[in-house]
Scaffold this motif. Structure first.
Motif, PDB file in Angstrom:
ATOM      1  N   ILE A 250      -2.500   3.500   9.980  1.00  0.00           N
ATOM      2  CA  ILE A 250      -1.494   4.005   9.329  1.00  0.00           C
ATOM      3  C   ILE A 250      -0.123   3.977   9.934  1.00  0.00           C
ATOM      4  O   ILE A 250       0.898   3.502   9.472  1.00  0.00           O
TER       5      ILE A 250
ATOM      6  N   GLU B 275       0.566   2.137  12.354  1.00  0.00           N
ATOM      7  CA  GLU B 275       0.943   0.819  12.576  1.00  0.00           C
ATOM      8  C   GLU B 275       1.679  -0.070  11.199  1.00  0.00           C
ATOM      9  O   GLU B 275       1.870  -1.128  11.232  1.00  0.00           O
ATOM     10  N   GLY B 276       1.487   0.743  10.062  1.00  0.00           N
ATOM     11  CA  GLY B 276       2.221   0.211   8.856  1.00  0.00           C
ATOM     12  C   GLY B 276       0.972  -0.654   8.205  1.00  0.00           C
ATOM     13  O   GLY B 276       1.386  -1.337   7.235  1.00  0.00           O
ATOM     14  N   LYS B 277      -0.314  -0.547   8.461  1.00  0.00           N
ATOM     15  CA  LYS B 277      -1.252  -1.224   7.757  1.00  0.00           C
ATOM     16  C   LYS B 277      -2.035  -0.299   6.804  1.00  0.00           C
ATOM     17  O   LYS B 277      -2.713   0.462   7.017  1.00  0.00           O
ATOM     18  N   ASN B 278      -1.792  -0.930   5.694  1.00  0.00           N
ATOM     19  CA  ASN B 278      -2.387  -0.082   4.486  1.00  0.00           C
ATOM     20  C   ASN B 278      -3.696  -0.817   3.687  1.00  0.00           C
ATOM     21  O   ASN B 278      -3.795  -1.733   3.214  1.00  0.00           O
TER      22      ASN B 278
ATOM     23  N   ASP C   8      -0.374  -5.344   0.928  1.00  0.00           N
ATOM     24  CA  ASP C   8       0.750  -5.846   1.155  1.00  0.00           C
ATOM     25  C   ASP C   8       0.760  -7.155   2.168  1.00  0.00           C
ATOM     26  O   ASP C   8       1.533  -7.562   2.694  1.00  0.00           O
TER      27      ASP C   8
END
Length: 415
Positions: free
Chosen positions: A120, A122-125, A251
């Motif tokens: 999260i 790291e921006g990984k959803n 995303d």
């Protein structure tokens, strides 16, 4: 439930007339354990934990260093719908810690939770859902399980041939009461075999939901005079039961999707023991459309990774796991491999080899033993205890000379 403060937890207990609290956790193999306390002891449990003898649980601790503590996770509070309406029973999943406050190295749930937090940041959803197959068997006059299926229906049959319709309805209604969303349910190919598809959730929630799902299926089946089995191959000449784990990154683009596939294919041999952890798992391999080779693609149901295109994102369907696995470890390693694939820009065609997956439990153990990837994802304590237990299981299975006998005599009752 949403996140609770301690005060909100205690107020909720009073409002809901809760009398008993179950503190639940899983052993390293994903088998659910619990201890019950009075609601008056919950405040102490939240503050100081509740001790238990970890040496009595396979794979946890040695006798000389056996004390561990359970700390309820307030975010997991749920009422068990099958318990009494008055004097209700609440359940928490727990964090497991040493007496000095250190996290226990064998707590797979905590390991997955920490990994999810890292992703999260790291921006990984990344989200996960599951499609779970299981059998319903009749019980004998003394309430013991038999290997007689509850019906002789097949894929997508309806009542009266499908005798599982009412029990699936009860299971799904109970799931809703517990906040576990599902997509669909139906009769599967095998006699007495069913499938229920759980909706996507964040990684930790998805694993928690799967553990709760297996628990409630067992309880509801027993109440209806049946025995539920999550064994991979309970009937030798019938369809095996798989656990399809769907991984999606809403995303992500086309390149990200391909690199995730490549990462999983690159590591699938090394992590097979954690996806297929019992001797009986390898009786299912390659039969009745269960995958046996390392490949991917669209459409063909036999692919190990099937790419499923929805209206809003791409979902990777990993089809080699089975319901006897520990979902915390299975999701950790599958997502970890996918993320590594993104990092290393892995081309899936480099690993779309058609090579066979490990053919036996001991082959899968040996593949994991050599894996630097698995060692990087799982603490040494858990890694060593898990693999040693699987070596012991293989020896027991080999001595019996009959994996199917092993399934019924040792594994049938625990899965």
């Amino acid at each position: 439930m949403d996140s609770f403060t301690r005060e909100e937890v205690m107020n909720y207990m009073r409002e809901q007339d809760v009398s008993f609290v179950r503190l639940a956790f899983c052993d390293i193999f994903g088998q659910l354990k619990n201890t019950s306390i009075s609601v008056s002891a919950l405040d102490k449990a939240l503050d100081k934990g509740i001790g238990f003898n970890a040496s009595a649980i396979r794979g946890f601790m040695n006798v000389e260093d056996s004390d561990l503590l359970l700390f309820p996770d307030p975010n997991t509070l749920t009422i068990l719908p099958w318990r009494p309406v008055q004097g209700k029973v609440a359940r928490f999943f727990c964090n497991i810690k040493h007496s000095d406050g250190r996290p226990f190295e064998g707590d797979a749930r905590a390991i997955l939770k920490q990994f999810e937090k890292k992703l999260i940041l790291e921006g990984k959803n990344i989200q996960v859902s599951s499609e779970v197959e299981f059998y319903l068997f009749k019980q004998d006059d003394e309430g013991n399980p038999t290997d007689i299926p509850m019906d002789r229906a097949s894929y997508f049959d309806i009542a009266p041939r499908d005798k599982g319709e009412n029990i699936r309805r009860e299971i799904c209604l109970t799931m809703e009461q517990m906040g576990i969303a599902y997509e669909a349910s139906h009769h599967e190919k095998g006699p007495g075999q069913n499938e229920i598809r759980l909706q996507s959730a964040m990684m930790l929630d998805a694993a928690d939901h799967l553990i709760s799902f297996k628990d409630l299926v067992k309880v509801i089946a027993n109440r209806m005079g049946l025995f539920s089995s999550f064994l991979p191959k309970p009937l030798f000449n019938e369809n095996g039961s798989g656990l399809t784990i769907n991984i999606s990154m809403p995303d992500g683009d086309e390149q990200t999707k391909r690199e995730m596939i490549g990462g999983i294919l690159r590591r699938i041999e090394e992590i097979t023991i954690f996806l297929n952890p019992v001797a009986n798992s390898y009786e299912r391999k390659g039969t009745f459309e269960a995958p046996s080779i390392i490949d991917y693609g669209y459409g063909n149901k036999k692919f190990l990774i099937k790419i499923h295109q929805t209206s809003d994102n791409v979902r990777l369907k990993v089809r080699s796991a089975d319901p006897s696995c520990n979902p915390y470890l299975a999701i950790l390693l599958l997502v970890g491999a996918a993320v590594e694939g993104i990092k290393d820009h892995v081309n899936p065609d480099d690993y779309n080899t058609g090579k066979e997956l490990p053919d036996t439990l001991i082959e899968a153990v040996r593949a994991a033993e050599k894996s630097d990837f698995v060692k990087s994802m799982i603490p040494d304590h858990l890694f060593e205890r898990f693999l040693q237990a699987k070596r012991d299981d293989w020896e027991t299975s080999s001595l019996s000379g009959d994996p199917q006998h092993k399934a019924k005599s040792m594994e049938f009752s625990v899965t």
